[in-house]
Structure formats: structure tokens, C-alpha cells
Design a protein around this motif. Sequence first.
Motif, mmCIF file in Angstrom:
data_model
loop_
_atom_site.group_PDB
_atom_site.id
_atom_site.type_symbol
_atom_site.label_atom_id
_atom_site.label_comp_id
_atom_site.label_asym_id
_atom_site.label_seq_id
_atom_site.Cartn_x
_atom_site.Cartn_y
_atom_site.Cartn_z
ATOM 1 N N ARG A 212 39.949 33.350 28.522
ATOM 2 C CA ARG A 212 41.002 34.380 28.482
ATOM 3 C C ARG A 212 40.431 35.715 28.009
ATOM 4 O O ARG A 212 40.722 36.774 28.581
ATOM 5 C CB ARG A 212 42.119 33.910 27.566
ATOM 6 N N GLU B 70 39.761 44.844 31.753
ATOM 7 C CA GLU B 70 39.676 46.164 31.124
ATOM 8 C C GLU B 70 38.497 46.953 31.672
ATOM 9 O O GLU B 70 38.558 48.178 31.800
ATOM 10 C CB GLU B 70 39.552 46.008 29.609
ATOM 11 N N LYS C 146 40.171 39.077 30.199
ATOM 12 C CA LYS C 146 40.731 40.340 29.702
ATOM 13 C C LYS C 146 39.670 41.422 29.646
ATOM 14 O O LYS C 146 39.914 42.580 30.002
ATOM 15 C CB LYS C 146 41.334 40.105 28.309
#
Length: 509
Positions: free
Chosen positions: A438, A446, A442
Motif C-alpha cells: 500500500r 504520488e 501510494k
Amino acid sequence: MSEFFKQLIAQLSAIWRKLSVQQKIITSSIVAFTVFGLVTLMLIARGPARDTGYRVAYANLEIEEASQVTQKLEEAGYKYKLDNNGRNVLVEAKKLYEVRMALAREGLPKSTGVGYELFDETNIGMTDFVQKLNARRALEGELRRTIEGLDEVKASRVHVVIPEPTIFLDNKKDPKASVVVKTAPGRELSKEQIRGISHLVSSSVDGLKPDNISIVDYDGRLLSNPYGDDPTALASSRNMELQQNVERYLERKVDDMLMGVLGPGKASVQIAVDLDFDRVERTLEQYDPESRVVRSEERTDENTKNAPDGDHQRERSLANYEIDKTVEHIMQEIGNVKRMTIAVAVDGKYEKAEDDEYAYQARETEELQNIEDMVKNAVGYDLARGDQISVANVQFDNEHLRREQDDIDSQERWERYMTIAKYVLAFLVAVLLIFFLRYLAKTIAEAMNPPVPEIQAIGPVEEEPVEVPEPVRRSNELLERVEMMTREEPVNIAGIIRQWLGEPQAKKQ
């Protein structure tokens, strides 16, 4: 398809350029670790023989056989490797069956021995001695193949000695044979199988007696009967073996019965049997003097007439009697039970007390008597024969069993805890992996969509003149004038708007 790969490579390149140095290091590490793990699993699954493209062609060969096989491979130009201390021969996987067929044409390997295929090709110049030698070799090879057909036998060697025939009976010698067997790991030949091998070999060679066959294993232990040359010792050994078999048979019967009645480990049985190994032949003749049977009878009648002393008649009879006789011919075979001694030890009962401890309780006399009666009937107890039986109630020392049970329980608990720990560890690893993935997703997201930084001005900011188009400038000036007139002359502006909207103008008073 090529356009798709081009777009994919372009997107991956764009994503890679947007990643920071730390993100690039993490991503590269994950990809390298995944590839390394997959390659390791593939290598482990394929095994050492396939890592280098080699497979086992022959396994567990003798050193002589392995040397012959490798010599033929070198002559034929095949690549090979050795394993298991030179007993396994590995060849290239793509040439495995080619190598096997090539060596089969050369008659290799010969570990399975040669049989009657020796006579498939006829040699005209073969002498009688060579013919007999080949016949013996073929016989030994066929016997070897038959013996190796047993599941317990991994390898064997057979040697047969057939003496030359002679016309002199004093110089005549009996054939002899020896068999060397190698059992499979964890297997063992039973006495019945050893006798079967002995009779197999003796039945295959003319004039060979089972007593002239020696069977040994690869450790040099004699498996056949060591008393074959001594008839007295051989008979004693067989008698002892028969007695032990009878005792074990009776003990097993009683153990099975008491196990079902009392439970496992609650009784110990020992039986001693005295067998009669004397072969007796008796002939009995019994006479019954009270019984008579007429065997023959003779009667004579004499009549005399006109005799000086007158007429007279004389009668004479003779009877032969036979006494009743019984003739019995009794032949008593060996192995009859002369006497039997039985000893049975029975454990008591254990009842759980209030302190969770088990208290010993002796069995009642009536219960012991019932057990004694059952044992007598099971073994064929005969009081007239002098049999004896003893059934005693004793407390068994089960301390070692308790310790073993405690060890088993502790081992089971440890295994259960280890199983739970494995599942918990696997769950934690899965959770950490999920959080890590996760975080990685992420981070990659980003990196693909970086936020636009806000520019904050520090101190006074001088606005640079912006060149405005002419239509926009005129429109802005017109709007400014309308706004000014609206503030200064609202009545006139309102009249203008009414006029635009088509409303009548009000008259002045």
C-alpha cells in the motif's frame, strides 16, 4: 502489438523518470528480490541433476560397471557427470534415451546379469568347456534375476558349483551354491523367504540339496541354517524353532483375548511348551478271554447194525474256538505337546481420586478366576497332562510409560504452539506485506502525480504591465463610464433603461 509495447515502454519510462532516488532504489530492490526468489524456486524444484541440463542415466552402479559405462561414453563422445561417489552416471537431458539405447546395444550395464540370451548367437568354434561355462553363467544370471524380483531384495549374486560327473560313486560330489543378497533399505528377509530362496536354487540345479546352499547378506552374516552339515544339530535347531513358534502362537492368542477384555498393556503372558520330538511306533495285541468265537466245528456220526453186541449208534464232535484279539498299530508323530506352563500377570485398576491422582485398586478373586478359565480354554489346558497355570494380580510399574506419555504430550503441545506461531507469523508477514504494498502504491501514485507547489510572495510584489488587447480595453472603458454615470445620474440612467425595456415615461407635474 509492437505499438502497444512502445506505448508501454514509454509509460514505464515516464513513471521511472518521475520517481525519486529513494523510490527508484525501493522499486529496483523489490523487482530484483522477486526475480531472485522465482529463479531460486525453479532451481530447487528442478533439482541438481537438471540445473546444468543433466539427468540420471544409471543409478547405484557398481564401480566396475560405472567405469565400463563411462569408457563407452568417452569413446562415443557423449558428455557425462558422476554423482553419488561415482555410482550415478548423469548425461545430457536431450541425449538421455539416445545414450541408453547406445549402451544397451553394447550390453551395458551388466548389473542385472546375463541369462539365457547368451545362446541367442551361435558360435561354431565354441568348445565344450566354454559351452558348459556359458550354461552355468546363464543359470546363475536367471537365478539372480528371479531373486531380485523380491521386493525385499535390492541386489544379489549367485554362484553355483557343479562338479564333473564320474563313474565312481566314492568320488561323486554333490553340487553346491552360494547366494549373496542385499536387502532394500528398511527391509529384511524373513525365515520363510530365506527357505524359499534356498529351495528355489536347489530346484533349479539338478542334484543340489537345500542343505548345500549358503545364503549371506552384504555384511557377511549367514542367513541360511548354519547347521546344514550336522544332521543332529540341524534337527535340534528345527525343533527349537518349532517350539518357539508354538509358544509365540499361544502367547499371541492369549494376548489378543486379554487385550480385548482388559485393555492394552494390562496383561503380560508367558507360555513355556514342552514338545515331544520322539517318533514312536507301537503295535498292540489285546486278547479278551471272556469272549470266545467258534472258529471251526467237526461232527462224526457212526451207526452199527447186526453187530455181535447188537446195534448201536455213536456220535463224535470236535469244535475249535478262537479268542477275541485286537491288533493296533500306533505311530506317534513329533511335535505333540507333553506339558504346558502358563504365567499371566494382570495389572489392577486405577481410579481417579479427588486430588486428580490415580489410585491403584487390586482386582477381585472372582475376576482373576474368570481370567484363568478363559486362558485355560484358549490354550487347551489339560490337567491330566500335567499343565500348570498361574494368574497373579500385580501392580505394573508404568512410570516409564507416564514419562513417555508426558514427553509425547509436551511434544504435541510444542508442535501445536509452533503451528500456531507459524500461522501468526504468516499473518503478520501478510499484513506487513499489505501495508508495504500500500505504501509502495501510494508512493508510486504520488510520484506519477506530483502536487503543484504554491508560490508565496515575500514582501511587496511589483506588478509588471500587461499588454491588454484593444477591444478588451475599449469594453473596459465603456463599462467604467456606465458605472460612473450610474452613480452620478441615476434618474437619467433609469429612464434610459425604461426606454430600452419599452415602458412609457411618466409626465412631470
